[in-house]
Design a protein around this motif. Structure first.
Motif, PDB file in Angstrom:
ATOM      1  N   LEU A  43       9.128  -5.050   9.767  1.00 44.82           N
ATOM      2  CA  LEU A  43       9.121  -3.974   8.770  1.00 44.82           C
ATOM      3  C   LEU A  43      10.112  -2.921   9.224  1.00 44.82           C
ATOM      4  N   ASP A  44      11.093  -2.643   8.419  1.00 45.13           N
ATOM      5  CA  ASP A  44      12.100  -1.635   8.731  1.00 45.13           C
ATOM      6  C   ASP A  44      11.659  -0.319   8.091  1.00 45.13           C
ATOM      7  N   LEU A  45      11.211   0.601   8.931  1.00 39.52           N
ATOM      8  CA  LEU A  45      10.777   1.918   8.462  1.00 39.52           C
ATOM      9  C   LEU A  45      11.858   2.942   8.760  1.00 39.52           C
ATOM     10  N   LYS A  46      11.793   4.072   8.091  1.00 37.16           N
ATOM     11  CA  LYS A  46      12.698   5.173   8.436  1.00 37.16           C
ATOM     12  C   LYS A  46      12.332   5.639   9.841  1.00 37.16           C
ATOM     13  N   GLY A  47      13.232   5.406  10.801  1.00 33.80           N
ATOM     14  CA  GLY A  47      13.000   5.872  12.161  1.00 33.80           C
ATOM     15  C   GLY A  47      12.246   4.925  13.066  1.00 33.80           C
ATOM     16  N   ALA A  48      11.817   3.762  12.579  1.00 32.02           N
ATOM     17  CA  ALA A  48      11.076   2.827  13.435  1.00 32.02           C
ATOM     18  C   ALA A  48      11.081   1.429  12.825  1.00 32.02           C
ATOM     19  N   ASP A  49      10.813   0.447  13.665  1.00 34.35           N
ATOM     20  CA  ASP A  49      10.621  -0.929  13.203  1.00 34.35           C
ATOM     21  C   ASP A  49       9.272  -1.416  13.705  1.00 34.35           C
ATOM     22  N   LEU A  50       8.556  -2.117  12.855  1.00 31.64           N
ATOM     23  CA  LEU A  50       7.300  -2.746  13.264  1.00 31.64           C
ATOM     24  C   LEU A  50       7.504  -4.257  13.212  1.00 31.64           C
ATOM     25  N   PHE A  51       6.988  -4.957  14.230  1.00 33.39           N
ATOM     26  CA  PHE A  51       7.196  -6.407  14.315  1.00 33.39           C
ATOM     27  C   PHE A  51       5.872  -7.094  14.631  1.00 33.39           C
ATOM     28  N   PHE A 108       3.571 -16.057  -2.693  1.00 34.34           N
ATOM     29  CA  PHE A 108       2.378 -15.626  -1.958  1.00 34.34           C
ATOM     30  C   PHE A 108       2.745 -14.531  -0.962  1.00 34.34           C
ATOM     31  N   ILE A 109       3.790 -14.766  -0.179  1.00 32.56           N
ATOM     32  CA  ILE A 109       4.240 -13.787   0.822  1.00 32.56           C
ATOM     33  C   ILE A 109       4.673 -12.497   0.140  1.00 32.56           C
ATOM     34  N   GLN A 110       5.418 -12.615  -0.957  1.00 31.79           N
ATOM     35  CA  GLN A 110       5.895 -11.436  -1.691  1.00 31.79           C
ATOM     36  C   GLN A 110       4.726 -10.608  -2.203  1.00 31.79           C
ATOM     37  N   SER A 111       3.687 -11.253  -2.740  1.00 30.18           N
ATOM     38  CA  SER A 111       2.543 -10.504  -3.275  1.00 30.18           C
ATOM     39  C   SER A 111       1.807  -9.765  -2.159  1.00 30.18           C
ATOM     40  N   LYS A 112       1.689 -10.398  -0.994  1.00 31.04           N
ATOM     41  CA  LYS A 112       1.045  -9.739   0.153  1.00 31.04           C
ATOM     42  C   LYS A 112       1.872  -8.545   0.623  1.00 31.04           C
ATOM     43  N   LEU A 113       3.191  -8.725   0.660  1.00 34.27           N
ATOM     44  CA  LEU A 113       4.077  -7.638   1.089  1.00 34.27           C
ATOM     45  C   LEU A 113       4.068  -6.482   0.095  1.00 34.27           C
ATOM     46  N   ASP A 114       3.980  -6.808  -1.199  1.00 35.66           N
ATOM     47  CA  ASP A 114       3.946  -5.747  -2.216  1.00 35.66           C
ATOM     48  C   ASP A 114       2.766  -4.811  -1.965  1.00 35.66           C
ATOM     49  N   LYS A 115       1.589  -5.393  -1.649  1.00 30.43           N
ATOM     50  CA  LYS A 115       0.399  -4.578  -1.377  1.00 30.43           C
ATOM     51  C   LYS A 115       0.611  -3.725  -0.132  1.00 30.43           C
ATOM     52  N   LEU A 116       1.218  -4.330   0.896  1.00 33.04           N
ATOM     53  CA  LEU A 116       1.463  -3.612   2.146  1.00 33.04           C
ATOM     54  C   LEU A 116       2.451  -2.471   1.930  1.00 33.04           C
ATOM     55  N   MET A 117       3.472  -2.703   1.122  1.00 32.45           N
ATOM     56  CA  MET A 117       4.517  -1.700   0.910  1.00 32.45           C
ATOM     57  C   MET A 117       4.001  -0.492   0.132  1.00 32.45           C
ATOM     58  N   LYS A 118       2.896  -0.653  -0.598  1.00 32.20           N
ATOM     59  CA  LYS A 118       2.304   0.481  -1.309  1.00 32.20           C
ATOM     60  C   LYS A 118       1.671   1.483  -0.347  1.00 32.20           C
ATOM     61  N   LEU A 119       1.387   1.032   0.889  1.00 31.85           N
ATOM     62  CA  LEU A 119       0.748   1.909   1.869  1.00 31.85           C
ATOM     63  C   LEU A 119       1.694   2.968   2.427  1.00 31.85           C
ATOM     64  N   ASP A 120       2.984   2.675   2.423  1.00 31.70           N
ATOM     65  CA  ASP A 120       3.933   3.593   3.066  1.00 31.70           C
ATOM     66  C   ASP A 120       5.248   3.622   2.291  1.00 31.70           C
ATOM     67  N   ASP A 121       5.670   4.812   1.908  1.00 36.36           N
ATOM     68  CA  ASP A 121       6.924   4.978   1.169  1.00 36.36           C
ATOM     69  C   ASP A 121       8.142   4.874   2.080  1.00 36.36           C
ATOM     70  N   ASP A 122       7.925   4.908   3.403  1.00 35.58           N
ATOM     71  CA  ASP A 122       9.038   4.892   4.349  1.00 35.58           C
ATOM     72  C   ASP A 122       9.565   3.490   4.644  1.00 35.58           C
ATOM     73  N   ILE A 123       8.991   2.454   4.041  1.00 33.46           N
ATOM     74  CA  ILE A 123       9.454   1.091   4.289  1.00 33.46           C
ATOM     75  C   ILE A 123      10.782   0.892   3.556  1.00 33.46           C
ATOM     76  N   VAL A 124      11.827   0.629   4.342  1.00 34.59           N
ATOM     77  CA  VAL A 124      13.171   0.481   3.798  1.00 34.59           C
ATOM     78  C   VAL A 124      13.477  -0.987   3.499  1.00 34.59           C
ATOM     79  N   GLY A 125      13.009  -1.885   4.366  1.00 28.70           N
ATOM     80  CA  GLY A 125      13.284  -3.302   4.193  1.00 28.70           C
ATOM     81  C   GLY A 125      12.299  -4.155   4.957  1.00 28.70           C
ATOM     82  N   VAL A 126      12.260  -5.433   4.605  1.00 27.00           N
ATOM     83  CA  VAL A 126      11.350  -6.377   5.257  1.00 27.00           C
ATOM     84  C   VAL A 126      12.098  -7.674   5.522  1.00 27.00           C
ATOM     85  N   GLU A 127      12.016  -8.164   6.765  1.00 27.05           N
ATOM     86  CA  GLU A 127      12.579  -9.456   7.132  1.00 27.05           C
ATOM     87  C   GLU A 127      11.415 -10.392   7.443  1.00 27.05           C
TER      88      GLU A 127
END
Length: 98
Positions: free
Chosen positions: A57-65, A18-37
């Motif tokens: 969310l580990d982005l190129k140049g920033a982290d979102l929490f 369930f979490i993976q499917s939600k993250l997959d949709k979110l990751m389509k919004l931004d190509d700069d997402i490098v990793g997710v914890e």
């Protein structure tokens, strides 16, 4: 790359999927997402709202929490994903403004 950690218990495959499917949709919004914890935690609480989901969310140049707590991990996940989606949109707007 997505890393899901359940702290103090073992998360079942359905929850992780369930979490993976939600993250997959979110990751389509931004190509700069490098990793997710993802951290799943049961808080010691007198109320039923003791399911905590934290996502970094580990982005190129920033982290979102974001961290949310509710009665179920699914509900907490939905709230965290929505909050991160808003943060991603704001982050992209800031980058475009520069």
């Amino acid at each position: 790359m997505v890393n899901i950690q359940s702290i103090g218990f073992v998360a079942d495959n359905k929850l992780e999927a369930f979490i993976q499917s939600k993250l997959d949709k979110l990751m389509k919004l931004d190509d700069d997402i490098v990793g997710v914890e993802v951290f799943l935690r049961l808080e010691k609480s007198v109320t039923a709202e003791n399911k905590v989901v934290e996502i970094i969310l580990d982005l190129k140049g920033a982290d979102l929490f974001t961290k949310k707590q509710s009665q179920s991990f699914e509900e907490s996940t939905d709230m965290v994903i929505e909050a991160l989606r808003r943060q991603l949109v704001k982050h992209k707007e800031k980058l475009r403004a520069k």
